[in-house]
Enzyme design. Structure first.
Site, mmCIF file in Angstrom:
data_model
loop_
_atom_site.group_PDB
_atom_site.id
_atom_site.type_symbol
_atom_site.label_atom_id
_atom_site.label_comp_id
_atom_site.label_asym_id
_atom_site.label_seq_id
_atom_site.Cartn_x
_atom_site.Cartn_y
_atom_site.Cartn_z
ATOM 1 N N GLU A 43 -1.744 4.924 0.732
ATOM 2 C CA GLU A 43 -1.282 5.042 -0.643
ATOM 3 C C GLU A 43 -2.511 5.098 -1.553
ATOM 4 O OE1 GLU A 43 1.720 2.418 -3.404
ATOM 5 O OE2 GLU A 43 2.041 2.454 -1.236
ATOM 6 N N LYS A 57 4.990 6.778 -4.179
ATOM 7 C CA LYS A 57 3.871 6.694 -3.231
ATOM 8 C C LYS A 57 4.211 5.849 -2.007
ATOM 9 C CE LYS A 57 1.036 5.059 -6.388
ATOM 10 N NZ LYS A 57 1.762 5.291 -7.653
ATOM 11 N N THR A 58 4.766 4.673 -2.253
ATOM 12 C CA THR A 58 5.051 3.762 -1.141
ATOM 13 C C THR A 58 6.058 4.377 -0.177
ATOM 14 O OG1 THR A 58 4.544 1.793 -2.456
ATOM 15 C CG2 THR A 58 5.959 1.491 -0.538
#
Length: 462
Positions: free
Chosen positions: A165, A121-122
């Site tokens: 995110e 995600k990051t």
């Protein structure tokens, strides 16, 4: 244009303001003109960056830190009910807002892209934020890690796109209403909150149901958990799949390693498109393809977005080079789940050639180690040698019988060279005794193992 400041959040107080998610929201609110205050357990560069924006940051938690006229108190799921500032908020009747609700309020009126998945995600959020900025789109963004400096995990931009995110760990991603949602992968993790894959799939289905009418889901065509989720959907949301699978809408034709970069070719709209990803590893290349598909779904031309993705050169703790000493490179990895560990080690193996890879691994959470310790041990077998620290507890209390030894036993059974280290202060000396010129050292885990990188470099230098 991007929305302004939510009225109820004009004087917010953050408990745990230095955290990756909390600090980003605090930064955006400060940039929108809010009077931001908060507290954290210890001082940090992130806290100092918030102070530079005018925020008041207290160190330690005390009821006196909460101003009587605060408009709300923002908390994460990690904040316990006995926190003195939380108790003071109840006495004063100040509303308590979960960080996901605060972030959702900030995205209201924008065109949100929410990036979800068990891993990646990051990185994917960062890739989109950097590429859109490179194109002059001036996005707002909230990322779970810093790009290049303390406080660079979030920004209030003048453009209409908001990239965020979306955290599944506590189901807080159910709060968002994205125009475009990305789901990178779906695996069982966060065992304190999810008892089965069925619960995980139900949670991700709820997230998909939050996509606004006319919106788009971008989802992996390769990952089995994601494919199962796609099969379970009712077809009411436009879905764009990506990956190497023959049936992918955006098909990855090749990922060619080029040192610490990759050349990626995809088939999009009936024709090939080749671009560079400035970080190593197939999983990062696939993250970039997901970012490309999401940007295109929002109306950004692929021919513009693809080359702009090369501007992303990494985010802190995601295979971040911390330095080199005595011919040894020290790299920091946030990987803490077996899939992430395997992906990062395979990426480094592809980039390193014949170089030895030495790992300093710190398990994260007792519950994760109990459920996935064997798989973590198998992942460490990809390294030439590993040092394994005690478990970083984070928000959890110890579980009887659950220690790093579960990982070490599994690693040794898989043929790995693994040594237990119970005192982190011994790690720099141990690494210096093992490492030779040309070796790569990875500090790996989601806890404070990252602090060992500079200390290892100092010891190697001396």
């Amino acid at each position: 244009m991007a929305p302004g400041l939510p009225t109820a959040m004009d004087r917010p107080h953050f408990i745990g303001i230095g955290g990756a998610g909390m600090s980003g929201i605090a930064k955006i609110l400060a940039q929108r003109g809010a009077r931001v205050a908060g507290s954290d357990a210890k001082d940090s560069a992130t806290a100092e960056a918030l102070r530079a924006l005018g925020a008041t940051v207290h160190i330690g938690h005390a009821a006196a830190h909460l101003a009587d006229d605060a408009s709300c108190v923002v908390v994460s799921s990690a904040i316990r009910e006995d926190n003195p500032e939380l108790r003071r908020a109840a006495e004063l009747g100040i509303p308590v807002v979960h960080r996901s609700d605060a972030l959702a309020a900030l995205m209201d009126g924008a065109r949100p892209i929410a990036v979800a998945g068990t891993h990646g995600k990051t990185t994917t959020t960062s890739m989109l934020a950097v590429a859109l900025t490179e194109l002059g789109r001036e996005p707002s963004y909230a990322i779970g890690g810093d790009l290049d400096a303390p406080g660079s995990n979030a920004l209030h931009g003048a453009g209409e796109i908001f990239v965020a995110e979306a955290d599944e760990s506590d189901r807080s991603f159910h709060t968002y209403a994205p125009e475009v949602a990305i789901i990178l992968n779906v695996e069982l993790d966060h065992h304190a909150n999810y008892a089965s894959m069925e619960e995980i799939h139900e949670s991700f289905e709820t997230f998909v149901g939050r996509i606004v009418p006319g919106g788009t889901l971008v989802i992996s065509a390769d990952h089995e958990g994601a494919r199962e989720l796609t099969r379970r959907l009712d077809g009411s949301v436009r879905t764009v799949t990506y990956g190497e699978s023959a049936d992918a809408d955006v098909r990855v034709l090749s990922v060619v390693p080029q040192g610490l970069k990759s050349e990626v070719t995809v088939e999009l709209d009936g024709g090939p498109l080749t671009f560079t990803v400035s970080v190593p590893g197939k999983h990062y290349a696939h993250n970039a393809v997901a970012a490309l598909a999401a940007g295109v779904a929002l109306g950004v031309p692929a021919a513009e977005l693809a080359p702009a993705l090369a501007a992303y050169t990494g985010v802190k703790r995601r295979l971040q080079l911390k330095g080199e000493a005595a011919g040894v490179q020290v790299i920091d990895s946030y990987a803490h789940h077996p899939t992430e560990m395997t992906a990062d080690l395979e990426a480094m193996r592809a980039a390193a050639g014949d170089a030895r890879i030495l790992v300093v691994f710190q398990p994260h959470l007792f519950s994760r180690t109990r459920e996935l310790g064997k798989e973590m041990g198998h992942a460490l077998a990809l390294a030439d040698a590993s040092l394994v620290l005690d478990i970083y507890p984070a928000r959890e209390d110890p579980i009887p019988g659950v220690t790093s030894e579960l990982i070490i036993e599994a690693a040794r059974a898989a043929g790995a060279d693994v040594t237990a280290v119970h005192d982190a202060a011994e790690v720099p000396g141990a690494v210096a005794g093992m490492a030779k010129p040309g070796d790569l050292v990875l500090t790996m885990g989601a806890g404070d193992v990252t602090d060992l990188g500079p200390r290892i470099l100092d010891r190697l230098s001396n």
